[in-house]
Scaffold this active site. Structure first.
Site, mmCIF file in Angstrom:
data_model
loop_
_atom_site.group_PDB
_atom_site.id
_atom_site.type_symbol
_atom_site.label_atom_id
_atom_site.label_comp_id
_atom_site.label_asym_id
_atom_site.label_seq_id
_atom_site.Cartn_x
_atom_site.Cartn_y
_atom_site.Cartn_z
ATOM 1 N N HIS A 146 -4.344 -13.495 13.189
ATOM 2 C CA HIS A 146 -3.562 -12.286 13.439
ATOM 3 C C HIS A 146 -2.817 -12.412 14.759
ATOM 4 O O HIS A 146 -3.037 -13.332 15.530
ATOM 5 C CB HIS A 146 -4.479 -11.064 13.491
ATOM 6 C CG HIS A 146 -5.034 -10.694 12.148
ATOM 7 N ND1 HIS A 146 -5.760 -9.543 11.955
ATOM 8 C CD2 HIS A 146 -4.979 -11.307 10.948
ATOM 9 C CE1 HIS A 146 -6.133 -9.463 10.684
ATOM 10 N NE2 HIS A 146 -5.674 -10.525 10.059
ATOM 11 N N GLU A 166 0.805 -1.233 0.000
ATOM 12 C CA GLU A 166 0.000 0.000 0.000
ATOM 13 C C GLU A 166 0.830 1.270 0.000
ATOM 14 O O GLU A 166 0.492 2.240 -0.666
ATOM 15 C CB GLU A 166 -0.927 0.067 1.233
ATOM 16 C CG GLU A 166 -1.953 -1.025 1.308
ATOM 17 C CD GLU A 166 -1.475 -2.126 2.218
ATOM 18 O OE1 GLU A 166 -0.271 -2.418 2.201
ATOM 19 O OE2 GLU A 166 -2.300 -2.691 2.937
ATOM 20 N N TYR A 192 1.517 -5.904 12.973
ATOM 21 C CA TYR A 192 0.407 -5.165 12.361
ATOM 22 C C TYR A 192 -0.521 -4.597 13.425
ATOM 23 O O TYR A 192 -0.895 -5.290 14.376
ATOM 24 C CB TYR A 192 -0.367 -6.080 11.414
ATOM 25 C CG TYR A 192 -1.362 -5.347 10.555
ATOM 26 C CD1 TYR A 192 -0.965 -4.279 9.765
ATOM 27 C CD2 TYR A 192 -2.701 -5.717 10.538
ATOM 28 C CE1 TYR A 192 -1.869 -3.593 8.968
ATOM 29 C CE2 TYR A 192 -3.615 -5.050 9.741
ATOM 30 C CZ TYR A 192 -3.193 -3.982 8.965
ATOM 31 O OH TYR A 192 -4.103 -3.312 8.186
#
Length: 761
Positions: free
Chosen positions: A354, A9, A307
């Site tokens: 995650h 991104e 993250y």
């Protein structure tokens, strides 16, 4: 020539990842989303299975062109966007564009996911690719479609029924409802008086206090004593019975363990950063993004945290092993439990693949990174690092003592105290709490006491209290409440808060949210006519169904069909049956003092006010909090007339206090502030002709601008001083006050970052 094209991104992330991949890889950034729905009606085709019509985002067209060009020369595509639904959707959009441009042909396409930007994690992801998850993509498409359908139907309705420029959102509206309902609860709250009594006692030259809990054989409740005469009567009675002494009738000693809190997830990081650092949710996420994407720490950029958009408290086994080894080396082997601590996620449908937010290596201590991180980055990294280390340490051991003391028969004072005998994890980190009160008596240390012992009673103290309303929401408590209700998801909290403030539905006052008058009207309209859609349970249920789509347990088109039909029917019905005055006016049982017609509470440009229903024939108005007797005959400004129309001027009251206005309003809208600008004597650094004047904005905020306005539009928010910046030679500095660093001198010249302590001469 690179044979493999990797898409991420952001350019910062691209730079960091490129370092870990060989020359056979080229890495390009999409600069966020590359496509979005057409910004017009029909972008979601409700008549054809909710087909979504996308277009390229204008500002990212050049980046898409670069990706298409690079793909023509590459042999394989690796989509390495973020490991969440948003990231999955970006990968799918990039893939769809390249497919439309016919640059993929038979070239392999891989989706790679990593939760930290380290060499090991990136290389492992490249070696273990997967396909694009259409379940995650469709969940994101469904979310975007719902937000579009709500926004594109409710917002125009608000324009027609309240005023132009307003918006309503699927998730922001329930959040606004929370803030308004809390404000209404505060306004309705009636404070009650109550008293409590405390003994001031001592033994062995050590004083301590104990609270009266039983009087004349009855347990005291909060409102058992509600006035001073009664409190004094109880005090005198007890003093007479005690005759200067209390007897220890019970001593209870216990030992308890306090366990560390789980590592951070998105919501808890935002809450704790607000409490400990004073960061807004947006500031927290912006800084965390920088730490995740990579910081140059001497040998090139490296991702410092995992993250940051996650609702899982899991940590990788390798990370836990490294943390335990670090704790052993720094604090001793006795500071780690026998087995690693495992935390379970409370949130439903949490993305368990995650990880929690943690340092990518605990060996990178905050002190070792000081010279590489800016002020914000270091503070947030320090918070994450300490919480992560503490979560794998032993519990804190606390010894507690509870003592009962008798005062005559059937009267008991109670005291509690505690002492930390082994701090355990507290030596590294302790969590803050919302709206915490001052330290209670259970945090005090009591003197050694034995049953049957007599202690000296020095006095009995009577304390008056008043019940308080529930506190307004802070960012931390609002996020916590939204999470508890299941409203929004980790990636949306900051955006929800930003939208509410940007639309001026709420304002932040002393770091607490207060609804504006416009926010109240919007909330009233939505809760009255769209009750179902701002209901907390309905919103949470919809979020859960989006999670089911992501997990492959539900189809997205049937979900949209189920939502759309009744919603559209309600929008059409409100459009036809509800009048604007029904929403923006509230009739009062009071006649206009000028014409005798009924008065009503009405919504003005900035706030609500009381006005005549005969407007524009009758222009009577007054502020909501203005005394009606004083508002009947407005004060005329003697010796002056309106410079625009020649009519008389009068003193009026607006959102930010009194001002001068024309008596012929609304035909003439001339206004003038009562406060004249104050000359600071500092020369304007831009035009070098005018001087900086202290003024007030129309919303009451102080600012400083050039006296030659509008010819010179230079302005600053902070007070100017006539000193030249030693770094960039800008001819003016400003005095800046922050909660964390106090008063400083700062250069207002944007390219310059000069800051120095300020001392008054």
């Amino acid at each position: 020539m690179s044979k493999n094209l990797v898409i991420v991104e952001s350019p910062a992330k691209a730079k960091t990842i490129k370092k870990y991949l060989g020359s056979e890889f080229s890495v390009l950034a999409s600069y966020g989303h590359v496509r979005d729905l057409l910004p017009k009606e029909g972008a979601v085709d409700t008549a054809h299975d909710f087909a979504m019509h996308y277009e390229l985002i204008e500002k990212n067209k050049k980046h898409v062109t670069a990706i298409v060009s690079a793909m023509k020369k590459a042999d394989a595509l690796y989509l390495a966007t973020d490991p969440d639904r948003e990231g999955e959707a970006i990968s799918w959009h990039v893939y769809s564009i390249l497919k439309e441009k016919k640059t993929l042909k038979d070239k392999p396409v891989h989706r790679v996911v990593f939760h930290e930007i380290t060499k090991g994690a990136v290389r492992a992801a490249i070696e273990n690719p997967r396909a694009i998850s259409m379940e995650l993509v469709n969940s994101q498409q469904a979310r975007r479609a719902l937000d579009y359908l709500v926004g594109f139907n409710l917002s125009p309705l608000l324009w027609r029924k309240i005023r132009r420029g307003l918006s309503a959102g699927r998730v922001q509206s329930p959040a606004l409802r929370m803030i308004v309902e809390r404000e209404e609860e505060i306004e309705k709250f009636q404070s009650q008086e109550y008293w409590d009594l405390w003994s001031d006692a001592s033994t062995k030259d050590q004083s301590f206090k104990a609270k009266l809990t039983i009087y004349q054989g009855k347990k005291l409740e909060q409102f058992s004593i509600t006035d001073e005469p009664n409190a004094n009567k109880v005090r005198e009675d007890l003093l007479n019975l005690a005759n200067g002494q209390l007897r220890v009738i019970k001593v209870e000693k216990k030992q308890r363990k306090r366990n560390p809190t789980a590592p951070f997830i998105t919501s808890t990081l935002q809450q704790e950063a607000a409490r400990k650092l004073g960061f807004t949710a947006q500031r927290t996420m912006r800084t965390a993004q920088q730490l995740y994407e990579g910081i140059d720490i001497g040998g090139g950029a490296v991702g410092l945290i995992s993250y940051m958009r996650t609702d899982s408290v899991n940590m990788a086994d390798e990370a836990v092993a490294e943390i335990r080894e670090f704790i052993t080396g720094r604090y001793g082997k006795d500071q780690i439990p026998d087995e690693p601590r495992i935390y379970k996620t409370k949130a439903k449908n949490a993305q368990e693949a995650h990880e929690a937010i943690r340092p990518t290596s605990v060996l990178r201590t905050p002190e070792s990174l000081k010279e590489y991180l800016n002020h914000e980055q270091l503070k947030l990294y320090d918070l994450i690092w300490k919480r992560t280390v503490a979560c794998q340490m032993i519990p804190a051991t606390i010894d507690t003592v509870a003592v009962d003391l008798s005062c005559g028969d059937n009267n008991v004072f109670h005291a509690t105290g505690s002492v930390i005998t082994d701090p355990g994890f507290i030596r590294v980190y302790q969590e803050d709490h919302d709206d915490k009160k001052s330290e209670g008596d259970d945090e005090k240390i009591l003197p050694p006491l034995q049953e049957g012992e007599m202690v000296t009673l020095k006095d009995i103290l009577c304390n008056q209290h008043f019940t308080e309303p529930p506190p307004r929401y802070s960012e931390a408590t609002l996020i916590k409440t939204m999470e508890e209700y299941g409203i929004g998801r980790p990636s949306t909290y900051a955006a929800i808060i930003y939208t509410l403030q940007n639309r001026e539905y709420v304002i932040l006052d002393a770091k607490r949210f207060r609804p504006t008058d416009v926010g109240r009207i919007v909330n009233k309209f939505l809760t009255m006519h769209f009750t179902k859609y701002v209901d907390y349970d309905f919103t949470a249920k919809l979020e859960n169904e989006l999670d089911l789509i992501a997990n492959g347990e539900k189809e997205w088109v049937p979900l949209l069909s189920e939502f759309w039909a009744p919603f559209k029917h309600q929008v059409d019905d409100v459009l036809e049956t509800v009048k604007r005055s029904d929403v923006t006016q509230e009739k009062l049982d009071e006649a206009c003092p000028l014409c005798g017609k009924p008065l009503s509470i009405r919504l003005g440009r900035y706030n609500r006010f009381i006005g005549c229903t005969a407007y524009p024939d009758c222009s009577y108005t007054r502020s909501l909090d203005e005394d009606k007797e004083n508002a009947v005959t407005p004060e005329i400004v003697e010796g002056r007339t309106c410079p625009q129309c020649g009519n008389a001027l009068q003193l009026r009251t607006g959102r930010y206090g009194k001002f001068i206005g024309c008596t012929s309003y609304p035909n003439c809208n001339f206004i003038e502030s009562l406060q004249k600008p104050v000359d600071t004597g500092v020369q304007c650094p831009e035009c070098h002709q005018g001087s900086m004047l202290k003024r007030k904005s129309r919303r009451g905020k102080v600012f400083f601008s050039c006296s030659r306005y509008p010819d010179c539009k230079y302005a600053v928010w902070n007070e100017p001083i006539a000193k030249t910046c030693p770094k960039c030679a800008w001819p003016m500095l400003t005095i800046k006050v922050t909660k964390k660093r106090g008063t400083e001198m700062a250069c207002p010249n944007k390219p310059c970052d000069y800051i120095a302590p300020y001392e008054e001469s």
